[in-house]
Design a protein around this motif. Structure first.
Motif, PDB file in Angstrom:
ATOM      1  N   ASN A  47       0.803  -1.195   0.050  1.00  0.00           N
ATOM      2  CA  ASN A  47       0.033   0.051   0.059  1.00  0.00           C
ATOM      3  C   ASN A  47       0.900   1.310   0.008  1.00  0.00           C
ATOM      4  O   ASN A  47       0.439   2.255  -0.018  1.00  0.00           O
ATOM      5  N   GLY A  48       2.073   1.162   0.098  1.00  0.00           N
ATOM      6  CA  GLY A  48       3.257   2.378   0.049  1.00  0.00           C
ATOM      7  C   GLY A  48       3.250   2.921   1.384  1.00  0.00           C
ATOM      8  O   GLY A  48       3.625   3.958   1.624  1.00  0.00           O
ATOM      9  N   ASP A  49       2.825   2.260   2.670  1.00  0.00           N
ATOM     10  CA  ASP A  49       2.862   2.776   3.798  1.00  0.00           C
ATOM     11  C   ASP A  49       3.947   2.385   4.534  1.00  0.00           C
ATOM     12  O   ASP A  49       4.416   3.022   5.573  1.00  0.00           O
ATOM     13  N   LEU A  50       4.802   1.520   4.242  1.00  0.00           N
ATOM     14  CA  LEU A  50       6.319   1.166   4.850  1.00  0.00           C
ATOM     15  C   LEU A  50       7.386   1.210   3.993  1.00  0.00           C
ATOM     16  O   LEU A  50       7.193   0.443   2.712  1.00  0.00           O
ATOM     17  N   PRO A  51       8.349   1.910   4.258  1.00  0.00           N
ATOM     18  CA  PRO A  51       9.582   2.038   3.190  1.00  0.00           C
ATOM     19  C   PRO A  51      10.165   0.722   3.344  1.00  0.00           C
ATOM     20  O   PRO A  51      10.425  -0.115   4.313  1.00  0.00           O
ATOM     21  N   LEU A  52      11.142   0.357   2.341  1.00  0.00           N
ATOM     22  CA  LEU A  52      12.004  -0.712   2.408  1.00  0.00           C
ATOM     23  C   LEU A  52      13.180  -0.403   3.260  1.00  0.00           C
ATOM     24  O   LEU A  52      13.735   0.795   3.152  1.00  0.00           O
ATOM     25  N   ALA A  53      13.494  -1.292   4.104  1.00  0.00           N
ATOM     26  CA  ALA A  53      14.935  -1.158   4.911  1.00  0.00           C
ATOM     27  C   ALA A  53      16.112  -1.611   3.899  1.00  0.00           C
ATOM     28  O   ALA A  53      17.108  -0.911   4.101  1.00  0.00           O
ATOM     29  N   ARG A  54      15.976  -2.491   2.966  1.00  0.00           N
ATOM     30  CA  ARG A  54      16.927  -2.881   2.012  1.00  0.00           C
ATOM     31  C   ARG A  54      16.336  -3.897   0.811  1.00  0.00           C
ATOM     32  O   ARG A  54      14.887  -4.251   1.254  1.00  0.00           O
ATOM     33  N   GLY A  55      16.965  -3.857  -0.069  1.00  0.00           N
ATOM     34  CA  GLY A  55      16.318  -4.894  -1.243  1.00  0.00           C
ATOM     35  C   GLY A  55      15.627  -4.027  -2.078  1.00  0.00           C
ATOM     36  O   GLY A  55      15.722  -2.895  -2.432  1.00  0.00           O
ATOM     37  N   GLU A  56      15.074  -4.916  -3.146  1.00  0.00           N
ATOM     38  CA  GLU A  56      14.408  -4.177  -4.240  1.00  0.00           C
ATOM     39  C   GLU A  56      13.028  -4.562  -4.485  1.00  0.00           C
ATOM     40  O   GLU A  56      12.594  -5.678  -4.152  1.00  0.00           O
ATOM     41  N   PHE A  57      12.294  -3.633  -4.638  1.00  0.00           N
ATOM     42  CA  PHE A  57      10.731  -4.001  -4.940  1.00  0.00           C
ATOM     43  C   PHE A  57      10.289  -3.192  -6.289  1.00  0.00           C
ATOM     44  O   PHE A  57      10.235  -1.790  -6.281  1.00  0.00           O
ATOM     45  N   ARG A  58      10.024  -4.060  -7.207  1.00  0.00           N
ATOM     46  CA  ARG A  58       9.790  -3.412  -8.700  1.00  0.00           C
ATOM     47  C   ARG A  58       8.424  -3.719  -9.221  1.00  0.00           C
ATOM     48  O   ARG A  58       7.907  -4.705  -8.797  1.00  0.00           O
TER      49      ARG A  58
END
Length: 485
Positions: A47-58
């Motif tokens: 939903n876009g409410d939590l940022p990535l700590a690491r890694g890739e989300f495409r």
């Protein structure tokens, strides 16, 4: 969507780790996981409410509509904020279902189709606050579909629905999936896996344990092993609290008596002509479709419904409306319901919320001692929440909040225990744990149970009596016939 070495660190709950995972729009995914497994973190990431700590989300979908118990609560709180009952001479029913659907976009053929599919026609002119929890879920789904999201994210969509409504919803979601709507469903109970799911994943403590096509996962040897819930835990109950019991209550004297019971709203009579008695030990399950009056009847018994004074109702020997104190009645009962969960919005931690079951209040507003705190800790420990005692109630997951409120209801081991769909939001492990605790209470002492559940696998063994609501006059002003057995 593609996840590569993704880690997400929510403020509460386990770190979510997704090493390699790819999802396509033509796939309908069901994610199964228990309370605290990381389902909420996954939903917030999508939903876009939590940022990535690491890694890739495409390739995250541009528009995600997350339908959850929390979003239903948010709409309910919006309606409470708009409530003008205190400023007028009549009950403000709130925004009508028709208006809620038109908020998304002007009425068109899609509205007509959804109203027909979800059987919402009788509800269109009813205010949202007057709907049952199951009816409210269907309205929320209609709003979500009308929003035309790229991904429709359904978080426990079957909670609060009666059996027929569940089957109807499965069909509706199947039509949406076949029509090209990208669906992902997050559930905590394996019985809720729908037949149209093309892909399954098992999430546990933030780790993706299994994932793949539905056939491959269902036939994987680890699937059955991971979900083997047949062994129930054994435990000892905390001490029963004598201050809240009914000493020397005769076995043949009803705890509850209702003569010619009747409830009527602006939209019509919900039920009438109910003559009913509940004697000690007559554990009773109440059955019926969404909106028939099950929760209404229970709120009459708990004295939370304004029409309890307009009825010939006696609870624990007190005739309602004859000058008795409501606290004389609430002292002897414990309650779990969707309404209580929605209204429990005060500050405080989990321990305080459980202690409030001894003061019969939402929040604690008088001094309580070390004994009460220790008793609350025992109940939190019994329900697997020992480490959550100091956590703010509002920051707990929906399932954890529900467990806290169950502990709140059980802490007195009261003469009358009212459980209105108590396991909403719970995974299988916690659901069975709660039901086992309730059965132990019934076996151990003079507690009588009033129980509502739409699940076929939630039938406490000690229940011998049933109260059934069935539609006698279907439609917008349905009248329900009540039978006992």
């Amino acid at each position: 969507m593609q996840f590569h070495q993704v880690e997400v660190e929510p403020r509460h709950g386990p770190t979510l780790r997704l090493d390699q995972w790819q999802l396509e729009p033509n796939q309908s995914w069901v994610i199964l996981g228990g309370n605290g497994s990381g389902k909420s973190a996954l939903a917030r990431l999508l939903n876009g409410d939590l940022p990535l700590a690491r890694g890739e989300f495409r390739d995250r979908p541009a528009r995600v509509h997350w339908l959850s118990l929390e979003s239903q609560q948010a709409l309910y709180e919006r309606e409470l904020y708009r409530d003008e009952t205190d400023f007028s001479d009549h009950l403000d029913p709130g925004t009508s279902v028709r208006e809620l659907l038109e908020e998304i976009r002007p009425w068109d053929e899609a509205h007509d189709r959804l109203v027909a599919l979800l059987k919402l026609a009788p509800l269109l002119d009813r205010g949202y606050r007057l709907l049952s929890s199951g009816e409210g879920r269907k309205v929320m789904l209609a709003r979500a579909v009308l929003d035309r999201p790229d991904l429709l994210l359904l978080d426990e969509p079957f909670e609060g629905l009666d059996r027929q409504a569940r089957l109807d919803l499965i069909d509706v979601l199947g039509e949406l999936a076949n029509g090209g709507q990208w669906l992902m469903m997050l559930i905590g109970q394996r019985q809720d896996v729908p037949p149209w799911a093309t892909h399954l994943a098992l999430l546990d403590r933030g780790q993706l344990m299994l994932q793949g096509t539905a056939d491959a996962v269902l036939n994987h040897p680890d699937w059955t092993a991971a979900l083997d819930l047949s062994a129930r835990e054994s435990f000892d109950l905390p001490e029963r609290q004598s201050d809240f019991q009914l000493p020397d209550w005769p076995a043949d004297k009803p705890l509850v008596e209702l003569h010619n019971g009747r409830v009527e709203y602006a939209t019509g009579v919900q039920f009438e002509g109910l003559d009913w008695q509940l004697r000690p030990g007559e554990h009773t399950q109440i059955h019926g479709p969404n909106g028939c009056g099950k929760s209404t009847l229970l709120s009459l018994v708990s004295c939370d419904h304004p029409q309890c004074y307009a009825n010939n109702l006696t609870v624990f020997g007190y005739r309602r409306g004859q000058g008795e104190s409501i606290w004389d009645i609430k002292k002897h009962l414990g309650l779990v319901s969707g309404h209580l969960h929605r209204d429990y919005r005060v500050a405080g931690n989990a321990l305080t919320a459980v202690v409030s079951g001894l003061t019969d209040s939402i929040g604690v507003y008088k001094d309580t001692g070390a004994h009460e705190a220790q008793l609350a800790r025992q109940w939190l420990d019994l329900l697997g929440l020992a480490d959550k005692a100091g956590e703010a109630f509002k920051r707990l997951s929906t399932g954890e909040q529900r467990l806290v409120l169950i502990a709140r209801a059980l802490i007195k081991q009261p003469p009358l225990l009212i459980l209105d769909e108590p396991t909403q939001g719970l995974d299988d492990v916690n659901r069975f744990r709660v039901l086992a605790a309730v059965e132990r209470i019934l076996e151990a002492g003079p507690t009588t149970l009033l129980f509502v559940s739409h699940r076929d696998d939630e039938q406490p063994a000690l229940i011998r009596r049933h109260l059934r609501f069935s539609a006698e006059q279907p439609g917008a002003s349905a009248l329900f016939r009540i039978t006992t057995e």
